[in-house]
Design an enzyme around this catalytic site. Sequence first.
Site, mmCIF file in Angstrom:
data_model
loop_
_atom_site.group_PDB
_atom_site.id
_atom_site.type_symbol
_atom_site.label_atom_id
_atom_site.label_comp_id
_atom_site.label_asym_id
_atom_site.label_seq_id
_atom_site.Cartn_x
_atom_site.Cartn_y
_atom_site.Cartn_z
ATOM 1 N N HIS A 251 -1.372 3.720 7.464
ATOM 2 C CA HIS A 251 -0.493 2.558 7.312
ATOM 3 C C HIS A 251 -0.897 1.429 8.251
ATOM 4 O O HIS A 251 -0.944 0.257 7.843
ATOM 5 C CB HIS A 251 0.966 2.952 7.589
ATOM 6 C CG HIS A 251 1.599 3.759 6.515
ATOM 7 N ND1 HIS A 251 2.026 3.228 5.326
ATOM 8 C CD2 HIS A 251 1.884 5.086 6.449
ATOM 9 C CE1 HIS A 251 2.553 4.168 4.570
ATOM 10 N NE2 HIS A 251 2.473 5.303 5.221
ATOM 11 N N HIS B 127 9.907 2.249 1.873
ATOM 12 C CA HIS B 127 9.423 2.413 0.508
ATOM 13 C C HIS B 127 9.740 1.183 -0.335
ATOM 14 O O HIS B 127 8.945 0.805 -1.201
ATOM 15 C CB HIS B 127 10.019 3.662 -0.125
ATOM 16 C CG HIS B 127 9.396 4.925 0.358
ATOM 17 N ND1 HIS B 127 9.927 6.173 0.107
ATOM 18 C CD2 HIS B 127 8.271 5.146 1.104
ATOM 19 C CE1 HIS B 127 9.157 7.096 0.663
ATOM 20 N NE2 HIS B 127 8.159 6.496 1.272
#
Length: 412
Positions: free
Chosen positions: A384, A249
Amino acid sequence: MMWLTADAHRRWLESETDRLLDFGKHGRDPRGGFGYLDVDGRIDTSRDVELWITCRMTHIYALGAMLGRPGCAAYVDHGVDSLLGRLRDDEHGGWFAAIGADGPTNDAKEAYGHAFVILAAASATAAGRPGAAALLEEAVEVHSTRFWDDEAGMSRESFSRDWSEEEQYRGVNANMHTLEAYLAAADVLGDHALLDRAIRIVTRVVDSYGRGNDWRLPEHFDIDWNPLLDFNEDEPAHPFRPYGATVGHALEWSRLTLQASFALQQSGRHAPEWMVPAARELYAAAVRDGWNVDGHAGFVYTTDWEGAPVVRERMHWVAAEAIGAAAVLWRATRSPEYAEQYQQWWDYVGEHLLDAEKGSWHHELSTENEPSGTVWPGKPDIYHALQATLLPRLPVTPALAPSLAAGNLDRP
């Protein structure tokens, strides 16, 4: 040779994009939405159709359609139809978190999933798909009315189906994807108000919480935005709310901070001077805490607040976000360290994560870099990984879909 400017590397990225798009097509559920894929690329029938996966796959196939890949448009339309139909709550508004054969199995209204509805709708709108513009308008309206907290400058977390009960929790993960969604929607709609919200989110999370915590981002908060640093200490490997600092993150926030900064400049406004240095600090802290810190190659999943590893499994999405962040940092700064690390991260992916036999990427590896599934079994989606193949080929801003629509692919 610097890969980021090499035609041969771009050709490889393009081939990997196509490989991932082919793998993900098996996720289309004929009843509506996209299913959770197993290691072989088949829908895991033990799992429900989830909102976040359906949205992410709709977004990805919108990118595929704009790349001129025949057949991708049908997958976008399938996703849009599902979001206007099976996953949509016609009675109370918003979208169900999960649905089964007989209807909703998780009828909560979650900010995480609703952010991805905005992203999917924005990308489908950029691709010119039918029904997408109406979906985007509705998604922004629902988020603005139900989730956006203008006083805090952040998104609320979740509600019961009829919106009468609110979860007494605030999370940075949902806000990260709200930031991503608002940036995309602002580009597609030309809506500066959404960009202003995005800037408020990134300012509070990065310039306040990140800077104030040695660039290890607190993830969990109470309803008044007080950090809960011991949250889920007894369940550290939670897939959405793990204990401690989440390395991937920090990498993702680094990239999004840069994209928000450049979006402000593109809109004709001045970007605060803290943004680019803060993005570099976040990235540096994530690499320092996460990469090769336990004697084995790869990024650990989480660390404690001193930077020591907690969950050591290697998640594919963390490596993908490292690639994206390095590429965007290089474009923003032209600093050679990011170009060098970009190649390093891809070398790791090539050696350990690419599944040449069954397709896609291994979604989780053990500490010894063997396929694992303690946190993320299977290969749920391609979001992703596929974005990691496109971010190096596009400018920092606008967002991926509107950038492809503008013809920015592989421009110097």
